[in-house]
Design an enzyme around this catalytic site. Structure first.
Site, PDB file in Angstrom:
ATOM      1  N   GLY A  28      -0.179  -6.260  12.773  1.00  0.00           N
ATOM      2  CA  GLY A  28      -1.226  -6.793  11.910  1.00  0.00           C
ATOM      3  C   GLY A  28      -2.610  -6.693  12.501  1.00  0.00           C
ATOM      4  N   ASP A  30      -5.565  -4.282  13.840  1.00  0.00           N
ATOM      5  CA  ASP A  30      -5.870  -2.880  13.641  1.00  0.00           C
ATOM      6  C   ASP A  30      -6.389  -2.196  14.894  1.00  0.00           C
ATOM      7  OD1 ASP A  30      -5.116  -2.751  10.917  1.00  0.00           O
ATOM      8  OD2 ASP A  30      -6.851  -3.986  10.469  1.00  0.00           O
ATOM      9  N   ASP A  57     -11.424   5.891  23.526  1.00  0.00           N
ATOM     10  CA  ASP A  57     -11.296   4.904  24.599  1.00  0.00           C
ATOM     11  C   ASP A  57     -12.590   4.779  25.408  1.00  0.00           C
ATOM     12  OD1 ASP A  57     -10.626   7.515  25.540  1.00  0.00           O
ATOM     13  OD2 ASP A  57      -9.718   6.678  27.341  1.00  0.00           O
ATOM     14  N   HIS A  58     -13.635   5.521  24.983  1.00  0.00           N
ATOM     15  CA  HIS A  58     -14.943   5.414  25.644  1.00  0.00           C
ATOM     16  C   HIS A  58     -16.072   4.998  24.695  1.00  0.00           C
ATOM     17  CE1 HIS A  58     -13.509   7.219  29.456  1.00  0.00           C
ATOM     18  NE2 HIS A  58     -12.591   7.667  28.629  1.00  0.00           N
ATOM     19  N   HIS A 121     -13.580  18.801  30.037  1.00  0.00           N
ATOM     20  CA  HIS A 121     -12.555  17.822  29.666  1.00  0.00           C
ATOM     21  C   HIS A 121     -11.954  18.335  28.366  1.00  0.00           C
ATOM     22  CE1 HIS A 121     -10.634  13.966  29.208  1.00  0.00           C
ATOM     23  NE2 HIS A 121     -11.475  13.461  28.327  1.00  0.00           N
ATOM     24  N   ASP A 175     -12.076   9.631  37.892  1.00  0.00           N
ATOM     25  CA  ASP A 175     -10.940   9.648  36.949  1.00  0.00           C
ATOM     26  C   ASP A 175      -9.597   9.816  37.676  1.00  0.00           C
ATOM     27  OD1 ASP A 175      -9.144  10.216  34.900  1.00  0.00           O
ATOM     28  OD2 ASP A 175     -10.199  11.993  34.178  1.00  0.00           O
ATOM     29  N   SER A 347      -3.548  19.260  29.625  1.00  0.00           N
ATOM     30  CA  SER A 347      -4.251  17.987  29.787  1.00  0.00           C
ATOM     31  C   SER A 347      -5.750  18.204  29.980  1.00  0.00           C
ATOM     32  CB  SER A 347      -3.670  17.274  31.000  1.00  0.00           C
ATOM     33  OG  SER A 347      -4.475  16.157  31.319  1.00  0.00           O
ATOM     34  N   HIS A 349      -7.357  16.101  31.984  1.00  0.00           N
ATOM     35  CA  HIS A 349      -7.658  15.348  33.205  1.00  0.00           C
ATOM     36  C   HIS A 349      -7.274  16.136  34.459  1.00  0.00           C
ATOM     37  CE1 HIS A 349      -8.613  11.603  31.065  1.00  0.00           C
ATOM     38  NE2 HIS A 349      -7.666  11.978  30.225  1.00  0.00           N
TER      39      HIS A 349
HETATM   40 ZN   LIG Z   1     -10.584   8.406  28.707  1.00  0.00          ZN
HETATM   41 ZN   LIG Z   2     -11.498  11.429  27.535  1.00  0.00          ZN
END
Ligand SMILES: [Zn+2]
Ligand SMILES: [Zn+2]
Length: 538
Positions: A28, A30, A57-58, A121, A175, A347, A349
């Site tokens: 429930g 979001d 996520d940034h 990236h 990272d 990837s 990363h």
């Molecule tokens: Zn990230």
């Molecule tokens: Zn990223």
């Protein structure tokens, strides 16, 4: 949900402001964003927000940040264009001060002098930050890998980093996502041979899903499709919006005449069609999930079609993704996913050797691994140990809420600050809820609970009677009232509009019923009771 504050005296700058999607237990909710209490307590000291790149996520929590802070936000053009797209869904108290920057550009904020450095990236327009402070230089890598042959021929600016390294760096934040992987992460180009092979063999539709921000991957797929004489349909909201922005900024070249509108795909012969679609993580409402259960308006997957998941399986999403793949397989589609050689996905990363190279180039006095689980941070810390001979004095594994203090006498862990997660109910700022437990309790105490009960016939797989709706503590709805009757119809309608495969997947059905009923009840009553669908086999 990455976010970090850098403070010198009375001046604070913030680096990144991400969100994450909730785990299944947060039914429930979001989205989840970071708790900004520390910054709010120090509101008058916050000078600016710097964004490294366009991943959710940034940048995902920027709209929530803006609700509390009216400061300039610096980022590359693609990054800020995605932020702007996000802001369109929100009502803003003030005009956001978005300032685009280019690599090598320098921005001053209080005592900080921030230089942007181009890195490679899985998304375009990525930057590392070199932040000159009165105490020394802080390097924040953002997310990166060192791709020697990027698709846009714009390599990682190792020179500038090395230059800072030569002059002396106080602190490196790097990272750690792929520190577990030996060697080097493959170049984005490594995906091409596998894709060509897939297109060579495919006799019918090729349906490829990847992250919509993976612009170089999409470019490759557009080019290969054109070479193979296939039309391309871009399907899914994030897919259309990211490609539109990338195209307008010159990051994406669309071969002439290759695009076909999603509503026209049925007119293209299957062997002449590629579909690029969002939803790699099996999100129940995504375009790909809907195709999997044959409930998409324009696209279907049929026997002999090839479905390609060109992305990693984010831990926690395995169940949803494999369920989606099973649905595809049932339809007779050939589904390609996971690890392959040559790869179907690479990837974004850096692996161990690239991380070592980064450490060797920057040669910091202090080191803090960022971006990863604790075990990865700890491993990255060990990876930096060899630098003890060339200037590294100390390194720290910081957990969420930890602080690190540096002054002329050294570096040490400081006091913890308040952090946590903020659960957002439906994407607007005023729907912030503190935490799942509190949210449920609040819903229960204020708005009660609504249980839609659906009986499904074991033999036919269908619901043959009108669903029941039972409520407790939901004061607006008396038993047998119009609202209850109407709610039963809403649930019945959801069932009607579901394909037999969706009906067979109770996880999907519960989420659909919950979403539809939540919307209906909120509209009718402005209440948000806890809705818990119950499905019974009879
Ligand atoms: Zn990230
Ligand atoms: Zn990223």
């Amino acid at each position: 949900m990455n976010i970090m504050a850098l403070r010198y005296g009375d001046d604070i700058i913030v680096i990144d402001c991400g969100m994450m999607f909730p785990e299944a237990e947060l039914l429930g909710v979001d989205i989840v964003t970071p708790d900004l209490t520390y910054l709010i307590e120090n509101r008058e000291h916050v000078r600016a927000l710097f964004l490294t790149h366009a991943h959710e996520d940034h940048i995902g929590a920027v709209p929530y940040f803006l609700a509390d802070f009216d400061v300039p936000i610096y980022g590359a053009p693609f990054t800020l264009a995605l932020v702007e797209r996000r802001l369109e869904e929100h009502e803003m108290a003030h005009e956001p001060r978005l300032q685009t920057v280019e690599p090598k550009q320098i921005v001053e904020a209080g005592p900080f002098r921030v230089e942007f450095i181009h890195v490679t990236h899985s998304v375009v327009d990525c930057m590392a930050l070199a932040i000159t402070t009165p105490l020394g230089v802080v390097i924040h890598t953002g997310d990166f890998k060192i791709d020697p042959t990027p698709l846009d021929n714009n390599p990682f600016d190792l020179h500038t980093l090395a230059d800072y390294g030569k002059r002396g760096v106080l602190l490196l934040l790097s990272d750690s996502t792929n520190v577990d992987r030996p060697g080097y992460t493959e170049s984005e180009r490594a995906v091409r041979p596998r894709m060509e092979d897939i297109f060579n063999r495919a006799e019918r539709r090729v349906i490829v899903s990847c992250f919509s921000s993976s612009i170089h991957r999409l470019q490759m797929l557009l080019d290969i499709s054109a070479e193979f004489g296939r039309k391309v349909a871009l399907v899914g909201r994030s897919m259309t919006s990211a490609t539109e922005i990338a195209h307008s900024l010159g990051h994406l070249t669309i071969p002439d005449g290759v695009l076909v509108r999603p509503q026209d795909v049925m007119q293209v012969p299957p062997h002449k069609l590629t579909v690029l679609i969002s939803g790699t993580q099996g999100e129940p409402m995504s375009a790909l999930s809907r195709v999997a259960v044959d409930n998409h308006k324009h696209v279907s997957a049929e026997r002999g079609d090839t479905v390609v998941l060109s992305s990693r399986i984010i831990p926690g999403n395995e169940k949803a993704i494999f369920r989606m793949i099973d649905h595809m397989a049932r339809r007779g589609a050939d589904v390609l996913y996971g690890m392959m050689n040559p790869p179907i996905h690479v990837s974004g990363h850096a692996s161990m050797e690239e991380l070592t190279l980064m450490l060797n180039l920057v040669r910091p006095k202090y080191f803090v691994p960022i971006h990863g689980e604790y075990r990865q941070l700890a491993k990255h810390q060990r990876l930096a140990e060899h630098l003890r001979h060339s200037g590294l004095e100390d390194s720290f594994v910081l957990e969420t809420g930890s602080t690190l203090e540096i002054d002329k006498t050294g570096a040490r862990l400081g006091e913890k600050v308040t952090v946590g997660r903020v659960c957002i109910d439906s994407g607007t700022i005023d729907e912030v809820v503190e935490d799942i437990v509190i949210r449920d309790r609040r819903h229960l105490s204020e708005d009660g609970i609504v249980l839609p009960i659906i009986a499904i016939n074991k033999h036919t797989g269908k619901s043959e009677t009108l669903p029941e709706v039972v409520t407790r503590g939901f004061s607006v709805a008396e038993e047998g009232s119009d609202l209850i009757q109407a709610s039963r119809q809403v649930v019945a309608k959801t069932l009607e509009n579901s394909s037999p495969e969706e009906m067979g997947d109770w996880g999907v059905m519960k989420e659909k019923i919950r979403a539809d009923l939540k919307r209906y009840i909120a509209k009718q009553t402005a209440r948000r009771p806890l809705i818990m669908p119950v499905i019974l086999e009879v």
